[in-house]
Design a protein around this motif. Sequence first.
Motif, mmCIF file in Angstrom:
data_model
loop_
_atom_site.group_PDB
_atom_site.id
_atom_site.type_symbol
_atom_site.label_atom_id
_atom_site.label_comp_id
_atom_site.label_asym_id
_atom_site.label_seq_id
_atom_site.Cartn_x
_atom_site.Cartn_y
_atom_site.Cartn_z
ATOM 1 N N LEU A 223 0.547 -1.442 -0.280
ATOM 2 C CA LEU A 223 0.301 -0.171 -0.284
ATOM 3 C C LEU A 223 1.126 1.259 0.191
ATOM 4 N N GLY A 224 1.178 2.210 -1.260
ATOM 5 C CA GLY A 224 1.212 2.987 -0.671
ATOM 6 C C GLY A 224 1.053 4.382 -1.645
ATOM 7 N N ALA A 225 1.607 5.486 -2.449
ATOM 8 C CA ALA A 225 1.646 6.727 -2.963
ATOM 9 C C ALA A 225 1.688 5.744 -4.419
ATOM 10 N N PRO A 226 1.040 6.567 -5.726
ATOM 11 C CA PRO A 226 1.448 5.280 -6.675
ATOM 12 C C PRO A 226 2.642 5.283 -6.828
ATOM 13 N N ALA A 227 3.782 6.594 -6.888
ATOM 14 C CA ALA A 227 4.981 6.908 -7.429
ATOM 15 C C ALA A 227 6.044 5.422 -6.380
ATOM 16 N N ASP A 228 5.955 5.626 -5.028
ATOM 17 C CA ASP A 228 6.463 5.145 -4.628
ATOM 18 C C ASP A 228 5.647 3.984 -4.121
ATOM 19 N N LEU A 229 4.806 3.391 -5.114
ATOM 20 C CA LEU A 229 4.872 1.765 -5.065
ATOM 21 C C LEU A 229 5.296 1.372 -6.213
ATOM 22 N N PRO A 233 8.884 -1.278 -5.400
ATOM 23 C CA PRO A 233 8.067 -2.132 -4.988
ATOM 24 C C PRO A 233 8.539 -3.733 -4.368
ATOM 25 N N SER A 234 7.423 -3.984 -3.281
ATOM 26 C CA SER A 234 8.497 -4.958 -2.264
ATOM 27 C C SER A 234 8.335 -6.740 -2.498
ATOM 28 N N THR A 235 7.348 -6.788 -3.790
ATOM 29 C CA THR A 235 7.102 -7.798 -4.204
ATOM 30 C C THR A 235 7.378 -8.379 -5.735
ATOM 31 N N THR A 236 7.288 -9.192 -6.310
ATOM 32 C CA THR A 236 7.426 -10.130 -7.773
ATOM 33 C C THR A 236 6.271 -9.517 -7.956
ATOM 34 N N PHE A 237 4.851 -10.269 -7.296
ATOM 35 C CA PHE A 237 4.116 -9.612 -7.807
ATOM 36 C C PHE A 237 3.279 -7.601 -8.130
ATOM 37 N N VAL A 238 3.740 -7.045 -7.691
ATOM 38 C CA VAL A 238 3.588 -5.172 -6.918
ATOM 39 C C VAL A 238 4.903 -5.134 -8.970
ATOM 40 N N PHE A 368 16.579 -2.166 -7.860
ATOM 41 C CA PHE A 368 15.696 -2.832 -6.139
ATOM 42 C C PHE A 368 15.847 -4.056 -5.825
ATOM 43 N N GLY A 369 16.098 -4.363 -4.770
ATOM 44 C CA GLY A 369 16.241 -5.598 -4.681
ATOM 45 C C GLY A 369 15.196 -5.994 -4.087
ATOM 46 N N LEU A 370 14.259 -8.073 -4.380
ATOM 47 C CA LEU A 370 13.704 -8.762 -3.746
ATOM 48 C C LEU A 370 13.868 -9.495 -3.165
ATOM 49 N N ASP A 371 13.064 -10.425 -2.132
ATOM 50 C CA ASP A 371 13.619 -12.051 -1.757
ATOM 51 C C ASP A 371 13.415 -12.839 -3.059
ATOM 52 N N ALA A 372 14.841 -13.379 -2.876
ATOM 53 C CA ALA A 372 13.911 -14.298 -4.237
ATOM 54 C C ALA A 372 13.653 -16.087 -3.954
ATOM 55 N N SER A 373 12.474 -15.988 -2.798
ATOM 56 C CA SER A 373 12.127 -16.850 -2.670
ATOM 57 C C SER A 373 10.689 -16.826 -3.478
ATOM 58 N N GLN A 374 10.418 -16.307 -3.702
ATOM 59 C CA GLN A 374 8.925 -15.224 -4.877
ATOM 60 C C GLN A 374 9.634 -16.189 -6.014
ATOM 61 N N SER A 375 7.944 -16.552 -6.776
ATOM 62 C CA SER A 375 8.172 -16.900 -8.455
ATOM 63 C C SER A 375 8.434 -15.154 -9.169
ATOM 64 N N VAL A 376 9.277 -15.302 -9.680
ATOM 65 C CA VAL A 376 9.280 -13.934 -11.071
ATOM 66 C C VAL A 376 8.393 -13.922 -11.570
ATOM 67 N N LEU A 377 7.435 -15.022 -11.861
ATOM 68 C CA LEU A 377 6.758 -14.336 -12.437
ATOM 69 C C LEU A 377 4.863 -14.248 -11.890
ATOM 70 N N ASP A 378 4.895 -13.967 -10.838
ATOM 71 C CA ASP A 378 3.648 -13.406 -9.587
ATOM 72 C C ASP A 378 3.343 -12.157 -10.390
#
Length: 389
Positions: A223-229, A233-238, A368-378
């Motif tokens: 959740l956040g302001a559009p530019a911030d999101l 992004p904090s997940t591969t989905f976002v 930006f850096g994301l957790d590698a345990s997520q699917s890159v396709l989310d």
Amino acid sequence: MTETPSTAGSGGDVRLTGISKTYGSFTAVHPLDLSVPAGSFFALLGASGCGKTTTLRMIAGLEDPTSGSVLLDGTDVTGLPPYKRPVNTVFQNYALFPHLDIYENVAFGLRRRGIKSVKKQVGEMLDLVQLGDFARRKPQQLSGGQQQRVAVARALINHPQVLLLDEPLGALDLKLRRQMQLELKRIQTEVGITFVHVTHDQEEAMTMADTVAVMNGGRVEQLGAPADLYENPSTTFVANFLGTSNLIEAEIAESSGDDLLLKAADSKLRLPAARCSAPTGTGGKLLAGVRPEKVSLVHADEAGSIDDGRNRLTGRIVDASFIGVSTQYLIDSPAGGRLSVYEQNIERDSRLVPGAEVVLHWNPAHTFGLDASQSVLDGTVGGTDEEAA
Ligand code: ATP
């Protein structure tokens, strides 16, 4: 100049605490805490089936929550029926009365409450949505965008503290939708009440909303302001659902200092530690992300012209699509599978065609850096159950 309607400044805040909805064994909305400040434009964004409409309907009182409560302007309304809540909903299908003209459609809520002198308020509302000249037309004599503006006027005349909008522009074609997005934003700014808007269209959410909640599988993922999101992004989905991201598998080679030093295939990349939502220990794996428009492309022969200190990867162009304002390249890279680069069409190098060996480079600050345990396709089309359904 339009007189400011009397709804101005009367927005209410919306607070959801531990609200959830289950149907049998299926959980449509997991326990959710959400706070929407009074007077803001808030968007619930997500793919079909993620639970956004159910959340909106629980605020409206059209759906009973399985747990949790809904507070509007500090008052618990969980047990109240829809008509006793200070909210109104605008739906995709307008739901105007076909036999009444525009004036009477807008006046309807006042007349139902027994208010006789409606002229001033209806006039204000029609001016607000810029349909003063259409008062005596029937709904079918208006375009889709105009009908939706009538629906907004008809809802606002009831002085709701919160206006709920359920895919209100879904039935309009793309160009009209873009126009109506600006129009709705103008109306919201003018009346100053809280708007909660449900959409699956990320551009729509980002254009209009002050705050966007990205939903996935019945949860708010970020959740956040559009530019911030978009930028953080904090997940591969976002990262994938809001625009496009290149996500490169990398290993942390060095983690002291403000920047992490990463190894991706035989390339070295820098990532600001502050932009990393994954664990940052040396030897750990992560996904290094960068947006396609942040990346520049040069023919391999020009690699010497790239400034020191830029992140760089080698690759080969597999596709180039000219779309006017930019050219979108797909590049196979030993480091990152298939990468996207959007280059503005200012000075085009005619050698940048499929088959060309190239070097991609960008400012490390844009990584930006994301957790590698997520699917890159989310969050990619077909990459999640919700979207595939
Ligand atoms: P869309 O954009 O397609 O409307 P959404 O994100 O708004 O999607 P919801 O309408 O909130 O999704 O639905 C969330 C999930 O709950 C979906 O999987 C849907 O099938 C399910 N669902 C909704 N209503 C019911 C119901 N009455 N009974 C059973 N399941 C339901």
